[in-house]
Write an enzyme that holds these catalytic residues in place. Structure first.
Site, PDB file in Angstrom:
ATOM      1  N   LYS A  13      25.537 -31.131   6.539  1.00  0.00           N
ATOM      2  CA  LYS A  13      26.471 -30.793   7.617  1.00  0.00           C
ATOM      3  C   LYS A  13      25.738 -30.365   8.896  1.00  0.00           C
ATOM      4  CE  LYS A  13      28.893 -27.636   5.405  1.00  0.00           C
ATOM      5  NZ  LYS A  13      28.312 -27.677   4.035  1.00  0.00           N
ATOM      6  N   ARG A  88      36.561 -23.075   4.654  1.00  0.00           N
ATOM      7  CA  ARG A  88      35.912 -23.181   3.356  1.00  0.00           C
ATOM      8  C   ARG A  88      36.870 -22.906   2.202  1.00  0.00           C
ATOM      9  NH1 ARG A  88      30.460 -23.028   4.646  1.00  0.00           N
ATOM     10  NH2 ARG A  88      28.983 -22.381   3.122  1.00  0.00           N
ATOM     11  N   ARG A 127      14.736 -27.560   0.686  1.00  0.00           N
ATOM     12  CA  ARG A 127      15.075 -27.277   2.078  1.00  0.00           C
ATOM     13  C   ARG A 127      14.390 -26.007   2.568  1.00  0.00           C
ATOM     14  NH1 ARG A 127      21.219 -27.487   4.157  1.00  0.00           N
ATOM     15  NH2 ARG A 127      21.550 -25.439   3.238  1.00  0.00           N
ATOM     16  N   ARG A 160      15.655 -20.097   2.356  1.00  0.00           N
ATOM     17  CA  ARG A 160      16.705 -19.097   2.534  1.00  0.00           C
ATOM     18  C   ARG A 160      16.900 -18.270   1.272  1.00  0.00           C
ATOM     19  NH1 ARG A 160      21.601 -22.518   5.033  1.00  0.00           N
ATOM     20  NH2 ARG A 160      22.653 -21.452   3.313  1.00  0.00           N
ATOM     21  N   ARG A 171      26.589 -21.435  -5.490  1.00  0.00           N
ATOM     22  CA  ARG A 171      27.199 -22.031  -4.292  1.00  0.00           C
ATOM     23  C   ARG A 171      27.888 -23.348  -4.622  1.00  0.00           C
ATOM     24  NH1 ARG A 171      22.307 -22.400  -0.688  1.00  0.00           N
ATOM     25  NH2 ARG A 171      23.558 -23.506   0.845  1.00  0.00           N
TER      26      ARG A 171
HETATM   27  P1  ADP Z   1      25.779 -24.193   3.165  1.00  0.00           P
HETATM   28  O1  ADP Z   1      26.847 -25.076   3.739  1.00  0.00           O
HETATM   29  O2  ADP Z   1      24.462 -24.823   3.128  1.00  0.00           O
HETATM   30  O3  ADP Z   1      26.181 -23.532   1.887  1.00  0.00           O
HETATM   31  P2  ADP Z   1      26.243 -22.236   5.281  1.00  0.00           P
HETATM   32  O4  ADP Z   1      25.141 -21.967   6.205  1.00  0.00           O
HETATM   33  O5  ADP Z   1      27.419 -23.006   5.783  1.00  0.00           O
HETATM   34  O6  ADP Z   1      25.540 -22.936   4.045  1.00  0.00           O
HETATM   35  O7  ADP Z   1      26.786 -20.854   4.656  1.00  0.00           O
HETATM   36  C1  ADP Z   1      25.944 -19.897   4.069  1.00  0.00           C
HETATM   37  C2  ADP Z   1      26.748 -18.776   3.459  1.00  0.00           C
HETATM   38  O8  ADP Z   1      27.524 -18.125   4.472  1.00  0.00           O
HETATM   39  C3  ADP Z   1      27.768 -19.214   2.417  1.00  0.00           C
HETATM   40  O9  ADP Z   1      27.205 -19.344   1.160  1.00  0.00           O
HETATM   41  C4  ADP Z   1      28.785 -18.069   2.510  1.00  0.00           C
HETATM   42  O10 ADP Z   1      28.307 -16.919   1.847  1.00  0.00           O
HETATM   43  C5  ADP Z   1      28.799 -17.754   3.980  1.00  0.00           C
HETATM   44  N1  ADP Z   1      29.840 -18.548   4.716  1.00  0.00           N
HETATM   45  C6  ADP Z   1      29.616 -19.477   5.683  1.00  0.00           C
HETATM   46  N2  ADP Z   1      30.774 -19.987   6.140  1.00  0.00           N
HETATM   47  C7  ADP Z   1      31.760 -19.384   5.442  1.00  0.00           C
HETATM   48  C8  ADP Z   1      33.178 -19.502   5.430  1.00  0.00           C
HETATM   49  N3  ADP Z   1      33.839 -20.348   6.253  1.00  0.00           N
HETATM   50  N4  ADP Z   1      33.864 -18.719   4.545  1.00  0.00           N
HETATM   51  C9  ADP Z   1      33.244 -17.852   3.724  1.00  0.00           C
HETATM   52  N5  ADP Z   1      31.919 -17.706   3.674  1.00  0.00           N
HETATM   53  C10 ADP Z   1      31.168 -18.455   4.519  1.00  0.00           C
END
Ligand code: ADP
Ligand code: ZN
Length: 213
Positions: A13, A88, A127, A160, A171
């Site tokens: 993404k 999400r 990554r 990370r 996740r």
């Molecule tokens: P990825 O898509 O690689 O899992 P992100 O950078 O989008 O990683 O998100 C990292 C973390 O941030 C998620 O695992 C969650 O804990 C939190 N997070 C990000 N966006 C949201 C969201 N829209 N709702 C709830 N938690 C979120």
């Protein structure tokens, strides 16, 4: 364009979002980046979000909606935005819908990046991310020129906290349970554009073709 980008962790993404927003100058809004920034700065939001993130769990919907309500009303969003990592959950998607109506905005579509699970697992474990600018590298396919140092800003490139094996597996489970239903949600809204691919070049070309940009 006003778009949502859906896809499992590691679907690409962030990379796809950066390339799409470079085309039409719309802003990329990554809730993950906003939250990581807040954790790094030690703000109230960061303190509340940190433990959830570290475990690979979702941050509560009300915190996320607070961030987005404010962010979407800023000037740079008025001509176009790409939401990366938000919504999400179904409640976030429902609330986004009413928020957009309230602030007089309409979405052009929701892009779903459909990537096989084995590819995702491999990507997440290899990554690496720049702690300063968020640039993404891969130890196998796209390492920084100097190990551990960001090509773009000289920042530190690290794995990370939530990219340990246990957090990754959590996740992916959280994604399957809470986020994957959004594909159906946006399909019912008549907004879904699904792209199956493993390379970001193919994905970006295919999205450009489908959106006519
Ligand atoms: P990825 O898509 O690689 O899992 P992100 O950078 O989008 O990683 O998100 C990292 C973390 O941030 C998620 O695992 C969650 O804990 C939190 N997070 C990000 N966006 C949201 C969201 N829209 N709702 C709830 N938690 C979120
Ligand atoms: Zn950097």
């Amino acid at each position: 364009m006003k778009l949502i980008l859906l896809g499992a962790p590691g679907a690409g993404k962030g990379t796809v979002a950066k390339r799409l927003t470079a085309i039409d100058g719309s802003v990329q809004i990554s809730t993950g980046d906003i939250l990581r920034g807040a954790v790094k700065e030690g703000t109230e939001l960061g303190k509340k979000a940190e433990a959830f993130m570290k475990a690979g769990d979702l941050v509560p919907d009300d915190l996320i909606m607070g961030i987005m309500e404010e962010r979407l009303q800023q000037d740079d969003c008025q001509s176009g935005f790409l939401l990366d990592g938000f919504p999400r959950t179904i409640p976030q998607a429902e609330e986004l819908k009413s928020l957009l109506t309230r602030i007089n905005q309409t979405l052009d579509g929701a892009i779903n990046l459909d990537v096989p699970r084995d590819v995702i697992l491999d990507r997440l474990t290899t990554r690496r991310t720049c702690v300063d600018c968020g640039a993404i590298y891969n130890v196998k396919s796209m390492p920084p020129k100097v190990e551990g140092v960001c090509d773009k800003c000289g920042g530190k490139v690290v794995q990370r906290d939530d990219e340990t094996e246990a957090a990754i597996s959590n996740r992916l489970d959280v994604y399957n349970e809470k986020t994957s239903p959004l594909v159906n949600f946006y399909e019912k809204e008549g907004m879904l554009l699904s792209v199956t691919a493993t390379s970001s070049d193919v994905v970006v070309d295919s999205i450009k073709g489908k959106l006519g940009i």
